[in-house]
Design a protein around this motif. Structure first.
Motif, PDB file in Angstrom:
ATOM      1  N   MET A   1       0.993  -1.256  -0.082  1.00  9.34           N
ATOM      2  CA  MET A   1      -0.045   0.191  -0.181  1.00  9.34           C
ATOM      3  C   MET A   1       0.741   1.275   0.145  1.00  9.34           C
ATOM      4  O   MET A   1       1.857   1.045   0.690  1.00  9.34           O
ATOM      5  CB  MET A   1      -1.097   0.188   1.105  1.00  9.34           C
ATOM      6  CG  MET A   1      -1.939   1.251   1.290  1.00  9.34           C
ATOM      7  SD  MET A   1      -3.304   1.195   2.863  1.00  9.34           S
ATOM      8  CE  MET A   1      -2.065   0.924   3.991  1.00  9.34           C
ATOM      9  N   ILE A   2       0.779   2.205  -0.890  1.00  8.60           N
ATOM     10  CA  ILE A   2       1.374   3.669  -0.737  1.00  8.60           C
ATOM     11  C   ILE A   2       0.292   4.764  -0.647  1.00  8.60           C
ATOM     12  O   ILE A   2      -0.785   4.734  -0.685  1.00  8.60           O
ATOM     13  CB  ILE A   2       1.832   3.607  -2.155  1.00  8.60           C
ATOM     14  CG1 ILE A   2       0.845   3.774  -3.323  1.00  8.60           C
ATOM     15  CG2 ILE A   2       2.877   2.628  -2.858  1.00  8.60           C
ATOM     16  CD1 ILE A   2       1.205   4.070  -4.560  1.00  8.60           C
ATOM     17  N   THR A   3       1.107   5.896  -0.127  1.00  9.01           N
ATOM     18  CA  THR A   3       0.251   6.976  -0.086  1.00  9.01           C
ATOM     19  C   THR A   3      -0.036   7.918  -1.184  1.00  9.01           C
ATOM     20  O   THR A   3       0.402   7.433  -2.376  1.00  9.01           O
ATOM     21  CB  THR A   3       1.072   7.818   0.978  1.00  9.01           C
ATOM     22  OG1 THR A   3       2.311   8.381   0.201  1.00  9.01           O
ATOM     23  CG2 THR A   3       1.544   7.158   2.392  1.00  9.01           C
ATOM     24  N   LEU A   4      -0.982   8.903  -1.195  1.00  5.04           N
ATOM     25  CA  LEU A   4      -1.317   9.666  -2.327  1.00  5.04           C
ATOM     26  C   LEU A   4      -0.167  10.433  -2.876  1.00  5.04           C
ATOM     27  O   LEU A   4       0.119  10.606  -3.982  1.00  5.04           O
ATOM     28  CB  LEU A   4      -2.422  10.714  -1.962  1.00  5.04           C
ATOM     29  CG  LEU A   4      -2.793  11.657  -2.910  1.00  5.04           C
ATOM     30  CD1 LEU A   4      -3.464  10.772  -4.065  1.00  5.04           C
ATOM     31  CD2 LEU A   4      -3.871  12.648  -2.266  1.00  5.04           C
ATOM     32  N   GLU A   5       0.776  10.899  -1.953  1.00  2.00           N
ATOM     33  CA  GLU A   5       1.937  11.588  -2.119  1.00  2.00           C
ATOM     34  C   GLU A   5       2.895  10.613  -3.130  1.00  2.00           C
ATOM     35  O   GLU A   5       3.366  11.150  -4.203  1.00  2.00           O
ATOM     36  CB  GLU A   5       2.998  12.002  -0.926  1.00  2.00           C
ATOM     37  CG  GLU A   5       4.110  12.980  -1.240  1.00  2.00           C
ATOM     38  CD  GLU A   5       4.863  13.041  -0.230  1.00  2.00           C
ATOM     39  OE1 GLU A   5       5.766  14.079  -0.193  1.00  2.00           O
ATOM     40  OE2 GLU A   5       4.557  12.863   0.957  1.00  2.00           O
ATOM     41  N   GLN A   6       2.989   9.327  -2.762  1.00  2.00           N
ATOM     42  CA  GLN A   6       3.910   8.344  -3.650  1.00  2.00           C
ATOM     43  C   GLN A   6       3.274   8.149  -4.900  1.00  2.00           C
ATOM     44  O   GLN A   6       3.796   7.890  -5.847  1.00  2.00           O
ATOM     45  CB  GLN A   6       3.992   6.981  -2.657  1.00  2.00           C
ATOM     46  CG  GLN A   6       4.734   7.050  -1.576  1.00  2.00           C
ATOM     47  CD  GLN A   6       4.952   6.001  -0.371  1.00  2.00           C
ATOM     48  OE1 GLN A   6       3.508   5.354  -0.444  1.00  2.00           O
ATOM     49  NE2 GLN A   6       5.946   5.407  -0.192  1.00  2.00           N
ATOM     50  N   PHE A   7       1.956   8.144  -4.989  1.00  2.00           N
ATOM     51  CA  PHE A   7       1.194   7.799  -6.067  1.00  2.00           C
ATOM     52  C   PHE A   7       1.166   9.051  -7.194  1.00  2.00           C
ATOM     53  O   PHE A   7       1.735   8.637  -8.286  1.00  2.00           O
ATOM     54  CB  PHE A   7      -0.438   7.702  -5.843  1.00  2.00           C
ATOM     55  CG  PHE A   7      -1.216   7.697  -7.055  1.00  2.00           C
ATOM     56  CD1 PHE A   7      -1.251   6.401  -7.841  1.00  2.00           C
ATOM     57  CD2 PHE A   7      -2.030   8.438  -7.223  1.00  2.00           C
ATOM     58  CE1 PHE A   7      -1.981   6.406  -9.101  1.00  2.00           C
ATOM     59  CE2 PHE A   7      -3.046   8.627  -8.250  1.00  2.00           C
ATOM     60  CZ  PHE A   7      -2.827   7.386  -9.146  1.00  2.00           C
ATOM     61  N   GLU A   8       1.328  10.098  -6.508  1.00  2.00           N
ATOM     62  CA  GLU A   8       1.598  11.150  -7.388  1.00  2.00           C
ATOM     63  C   GLU A   8       2.951  11.422  -8.019  1.00  2.00           C
ATOM     64  O   GLU A   8       2.928  11.841  -9.052  1.00  2.00           O
ATOM     65  CB  GLU A   8       1.061  12.623  -6.788  1.00  2.00           C
ATOM     66  CG  GLU A   8      -0.338  12.705  -6.375  1.00  2.00           C
ATOM     67  CD  GLU A   8      -0.709  13.989  -5.816  1.00  2.00           C
ATOM     68  OE1 GLU A   8       0.416  14.513  -5.077  1.00  2.00           O
ATOM     69  OE2 GLU A   8      -1.909  14.232  -5.609  1.00  2.00           O
TER      70      GLU A   8
END
Length: 336
Positions: A1-8
């Motif tokens: 699972m990743i964070t929104l920041e990592q996704f962006e």
């Protein structure tokens, strides 16, 4: 699972995977993140051919596979979005067939699925955990502090409106932390202050959500039998200058609205019709539908009666008004 920041960061660095599940309690943030993928990978000139959006109330694996397997038209990629993918919750359809398919999703397809948490305390479903090895999961947490203020300031600037630092801070301190609502309130402020700077007074006039949100939370705490949090919310309202009779009337109004919604949902009335009849923000309507289901119809009716009795006590007797509301909350907490 990743964070929104990592996704962006994945998007910026062009390191996207072919399948993502986004989940969290702020649908506005989720939609913004999905839009960034679309802007990055889909030519809008051919979006009608290469971008498909499907409701996720139920899992239709055949339709999903058919859309994912379709060859892109005049483009390197296509994108399939499954919005409000409620089949990813632990109730409902089995997802083994979906899991097996995702192991071999075509390299030219980006499949994005998302569902919205019913409240901030909700955790990942077991179904989503089961898909983590074949699909990247993005936990979209609400923005807070300077992160929220930076995002809000950026939205104002994107819409061609400047706003001062102190005004941004105040706006973020009173508005509900939901990007759909934030965006709507920004639009209202821009229209209201056309041709001049935004002031604190403008924000106070145009952003009425704080009290309503506190009452919503108070009733939600009662549904969870969390009397301490409910009393803390009551104390905050009184500290900010709200009079107990006014607080009582807002609580009564909330229960009356929940009672009406509970009846309409039981009759199969659509959410869209409820939004129109009661002039609700669609996001608020979603939350109230969920909250109404936490009480039985009989309990909601009894809670309204208790509110009326408490109102009569406050008006006719020399009672401590705050204590009367606290006693009401104890009675309400027991009615499930």
């Amino acid at each position: 699972m990743i964070t929104l920041e990592q996704f962006e960061k994945h998007i910026k660095e062009n390191k996207l995977k072919n399948c993502y599940i986004l989940c969290g309690s702020d649908e506005g943030l989720i939609k913004t993140a999905i839009k960034k993928i679309r802007n990055s990978k889909i030519d809008e000139s051919f979006a009608d051919f290469n971008y498909t959006r499907i409701s996720g109330d139920k899992l239709d694996v055949d339709a999903l596979i058919n859309n994912c397997e379709t060859i892109p038209f005049m483009s390197e990629y296509r994108m399939v979005e499954i919005f409000r993918a409620n089949f990813l919750r632990d109730k409902g359809e089995d997802i083994d067939s979906l899991r097996n398919y995702l192991k071999d999703i075509p390299p030219y397809t980006f499949l994005i699925m998302y569902y919205v948490f019913e409240d901030d305390r909700e955790k990942l479903s077991n179904k989503v955990k089961k898909l983590q090895n074949v699909c990247e999961v993005v936990k979209v947490d609400k923005l807070k502090g300077m992160g929220l203020q930076s995002k809000v300031k950026a939205i104002f600037e994107e819409k061609g409106k400047s706003i001062g630092k102190s005004e941004v801070g105040y706006f973020c301190s009173i508005i509900e932390n939901n990007m759909n609502i934030v965006d709507n309130e920004i639009e209202k402020l821009i229209l209201y202050t056309e041709g001049r700077e935004i002031t604190r007074e403008d924000i106070i006039k145009m952003c009425p959500y704080e009290k309503e949100n506190d009452i919503f939370n108070l009733v939600s705490y009662l549904s969870e039998r969390n009397i301490k949090a409910a009393i803390d919310t009551l104390n905050q309202l009184i500290y900010r200058g709200e009079k107990p009779p006014k607080i009582l009337s807002m609580i009564e109004r909330q229960f009356k609205l929940l009672f009406a919604i509970r009846i309409k949902i039981g009759k199969g009335i659509r959410k869209e019709d409820i939004v129109k009849e009661y002039n609700l923000n669609p996001y608020i309507a979603d939350k109230m539908i969920v909250q109404s289901k936490k009480f039985s119809q009989e309990a909601l009716k009894k809670n309204i009666e208790n509110c009326i009795e408490t109102e009569s006590e406050i008006k006719s007797k020399s009672v401590d008004q705050k204590n009367a509301i606290e006693m009401l909350m104890v009675k309400t907490m027991m009615n499930k």
